[in-house]
Design a protein around this motif. Sequence first.
Motif, short mmCIF file in Angstrom:
data_model
loop_
_atom_site.label_atom_id
_atom_site.label_comp_id
_atom_site.label_asym_id
_atom_site.label_seq_id
_atom_site.Cartn_x
_atom_site.Cartn_y
_atom_site.Cartn_z
N LEU A 150 -1.90 3.37 5.09
CA LEU A 150 -2.10 3.23 6.53
C LEU A 150 -1.19 4.18 7.30
O LEU A 150 -1.60 4.80 8.29
N ALA A 151 0.04 4.33 6.81
CA ALA A 151 1.00 5.19 7.49
C ALA A 151 0.62 6.67 7.39
O ALA A 151 0.62 7.40 8.39
N ILE A 152 0.27 7.14 6.20
CA ILE A 152 -0.02 8.57 6.04
C ILE A 152 -1.35 8.95 6.70
O ILE A 152 -1.51 10.06 7.19
N LEU A 153 -2.32 8.01 6.72
CA LEU A 153 -3.57 8.31 7.41
C LEU A 153 -3.39 8.31 8.92
O LEU A 153 -4.00 9.11 9.63
N GLY A 154 -2.53 7.42 9.41
CA GLY A 154 -2.27 7.39 10.85
C GLY A 154 -1.56 8.63 11.34
O GLY A 154 -1.84 9.14 12.43
N GLU A 155 -0.64 9.15 10.52
CA GLU A 155 0.10 10.36 10.88
C GLU A 155 -0.61 11.63 10.43
O GLU A 155 -0.13 12.74 10.72
N GLU A 156 -1.73 11.49 9.72
CA GLU A 156 -2.49 12.63 9.19
C GLU A 156 -1.61 13.55 8.34
O GLU A 156 -1.65 14.77 8.45
N LYS A 157 -0.79 12.93 7.51
CA LYS A 157 0.09 13.67 6.61
C LYS A 157 -0.26 13.34 5.16
O LYS A 157 0.58 12.93 4.36
N VAL A 158 -1.51 13.51 4.84
CA VAL A 158 -1.99 13.21 3.50
C VAL A 158 -1.84 14.43 2.61
O VAL A 158 -2.22 15.53 2.99
N ASN A 159 -1.24 14.25 1.45
CA ASN A 159 -1.21 15.29 0.42
C ASN A 159 -1.49 14.65 -0.93
O ASN A 159 -1.65 13.41 -1.02
N TYR A 160 -1.54 15.45 -1.96
CA TYR A 160 -1.93 14.92 -3.26
C TYR A 160 -0.95 13.86 -3.74
O TYR A 160 -1.35 12.80 -4.24
N GLY A 161 0.35 14.14 -3.58
CA GLY A 161 1.36 13.20 -4.04
C GLY A 161 1.29 11.86 -3.32
O GLY A 161 1.34 10.80 -3.95
N SER A 162 1.18 11.89 -2.00
CA SER A 162 1.16 10.64 -1.24
C SER A 162 -0.11 9.83 -1.52
O SER A 162 -0.05 8.61 -1.66
N LEU A 163 -1.27 10.50 -1.62
CA LEU A 163 -2.50 9.78 -1.92
C LEU A 163 -2.47 9.21 -3.33
O LEU A 163 -2.94 8.08 -3.57
N PHE A 164 -1.88 9.97 -4.25
CA PHE A 164 -1.77 9.45 -5.62
C PHE A 164 -0.88 8.21 -5.68
O PHE A 164 -1.21 7.23 -6.37
N ILE A 165 0.25 8.23 -4.97
CA ILE A 165 1.14 7.07 -4.96
C ILE A 165 0.42 5.84 -4.41
O ILE A 165 0.53 4.73 -4.97
N CYS A 166 -0.33 6.03 -3.34
CA CYS A 166 -1.08 4.91 -2.75
C CYS A 166 -2.08 4.34 -3.75
O CYS A 166 -2.15 3.12 -3.96
N TRP A 167 -2.86 5.23 -4.37
CA TRP A 167 -3.87 4.78 -5.31
C TRP A 167 -3.23 4.13 -6.53
O TRP A 167 -3.71 3.09 -7.02
N PHE A 168 -2.14 4.67 -7.03
CA PHE A 168 -1.46 4.09 -8.19
C PHE A 168 -0.97 2.68 -7.88
O PHE A 168 -1.15 1.76 -8.69
N LEU A 169 -0.33 2.49 -6.73
CA LEU A 169 0.19 1.16 -6.37
C LEU A 169 -0.94 0.16 -6.16
O LEU A 169 -0.85 -1.00 -6.58
N VAL A 170 -2.01 0.60 -5.51
CA VAL A 170 -3.17 -0.28 -5.30
C VAL A 170 -3.78 -0.66 -6.65
O VAL A 170 -4.07 -1.85 -6.90
N ALA A 171 -4.00 0.32 -7.52
CA ALA A 171 -4.62 0.05 -8.82
C ALA A 171 -3.75 -0.86 -9.67
O ALA A 171 -4.24 -1.81 -10.29
N LEU A 172 -2.46 -0.58 -9.71
CA LEU A 172 -1.55 -1.39 -10.54
C LEU A 172 -1.44 -2.80 -10.00
O LEU A 172 -1.59 -3.78 -10.74
N GLY A 173 -1.16 -2.92 -8.71
CA GLY A 173 -0.91 -4.23 -8.13
C GLY A 173 -2.09 -5.18 -8.23
O GLY A 173 -1.96 -6.32 -8.70
N PHE A 174 -3.26 -4.71 -7.84
CA PHE A 174 -4.40 -5.63 -7.80
C PHE A 174 -5.02 -5.83 -9.17
O PHE A 174 -5.71 -6.84 -9.39
N ASN A 175 -4.80 -4.93 -10.11
CA ASN A 175 -5.17 -5.21 -11.50
C ASN A 175 -4.31 -6.31 -12.08
O ASN A 175 -4.80 -7.21 -12.77
N ILE A 176 -3.00 -6.25 -11.83
CA ILE A 176 -2.11 -7.32 -12.30
C ILE A 176 -2.47 -8.65 -11.65
O ILE A 176 -2.51 -9.69 -12.32
N ALA A 177 -2.75 -8.62 -10.35
CA ALA A 177 -3.11 -9.86 -9.65
C ALA A 177 -4.39 -10.47 -10.20
O ALA A 177 -4.53 -11.71 -10.27
#
Length: 503
Positions: free
Chosen positions: A399-426
């Motif tokens: 939400l923060a990087i999309l709001g500031e329009e500061k998306v890059n490969y590293g930041s998008l990857f971190i978001c996707w990794f945390l989402v995938a890991l967290g909700f798979n564990i849940a």
Amino acid sequence: MVGLRLPPTVVQLLEHRRGRHASESFSPQTTTEHVPATEVDESQQGIDDDLKLPKMASLVIILLSNVLMQLTFFIIVSSSNEYAQYLGGTSTFSGLVIGIPTLFAGLALLPLMHLDQGGYARPLHFACASACLGNILYGLAYYANWLYLILLGRIVTGFTFTFWMYNKRYCSDPRIVGLRRRTTLAGWLVLGQGIGFSLGPFLGGILYKVGFHNSIFNGYTSPAWIMAGLWAIFWAMAAIFYEDVPRAPPPPQSIALQPMRAQGSTTSTSDDTKSKDEEPTRVATAEVAPPARSAPDAPPQRIMNKAQWGVAATMCWFAMTTFFILGAWEANIPVFTSSHLRSNPFHFTPFAAGNLIALGGACTIPFLLLNLHFARRVQDRHTLATGTSIGLAGLLIALAILGEEKVNYGSLFICWFLVALGFNIASTVTLSLLSKQLPGEWNGRISLCIQYSNYTGRVTGAVWGGAGVKIGMLNFVGMQLAYVGIGGIMFMTLWKNLKAKTG
């Protein structure tokens, strides 16, 4: 006076007919000493039941079927958007193609449950046949140049995904799986889920890049043809090695439900008290009397209390939320990274988008393996809290990087990794926790509720992800935060009631 010794002899003969040892003496003291021994035996049996597992060959077949279904679901994610546009469709239609199989899986599940005979062999063969046919139809759409044939192929493939419910039911079936093994087996299912949503898009992206310039086998259709071949091989293996579960009823579990008392329960108690005050011969006669046989004919009805209803609602909500968010991200990444939004610096091909999805999924696998280790030691409610918190962190960063329009490969990857890991564990604990709180004979109903919640999340999540660019990426993430927020309120309200056995 000698005649007074005859009744015990008669009583011993009656006791011998009922399967008792003739050497047991007739006295209230010996009777009361025998009860604790029975209780100890039942307690020991309960401990063994808590740790039991199904046969290894059949368990491997069930776990492999889960991996194949995950691969089938996700292998088209990388190229489905391009495939749909080539045949005249849109990105929203692509999201529908990804998500619609689970809708038809839900429609087919109830009729299938009437035909499964309480086992898993028939649904397994039905899933294999549907997977082969559905993937063939999806692959033929390019040659036929008909957009709706890919939708029809995915609908038929959706009947395969009815077996997701049977995967979950198998891993919590009290006939073959102990109470302290259910979260561990659920962890293996989630590990297969991680393999599927990481390896699937990666293979799909590679096949799209290679191309195979052919009207039948090409970059769009090759994932479906390969999956059809894998399912045919697996079908043959399942026919040879899978052994269905016994049809015996599940063993009783000590679950605290409220019994609805019969009208005669108070009377029987008073009769027992009255009989104890009478002479010994009448006590012995009461023990072999017929009323003990009539007890199984009228088992007490069980009802859930308010706390158990709350736990069931919470687990169903999280089962829907986890798959809604995972499905939305998997469908959205290829659409967003190929869009012309100002916040998108990538303009990825399906191959590059598939690599991003696969990389995030692959990085979760070591942690999912670690989750298998801790599942035997950590309470399910702690696992649910940890996974949801990790996924929530990924959503907030997005939400923060999309709001500031500061998306890059590293930041998008971190978001996707945390989402995938967290909700798979849940998602590991939704069924296992609920199965530990309710009787074993309710396992079919519990599995059905959780699976319909998963289906709802997958369908709506895939469509939401496909439409993410059109509705706005901030709205796309905001809806997911709302889902997590509602679940968090339910979770914190029922924290004490979510306690269950580990393992």
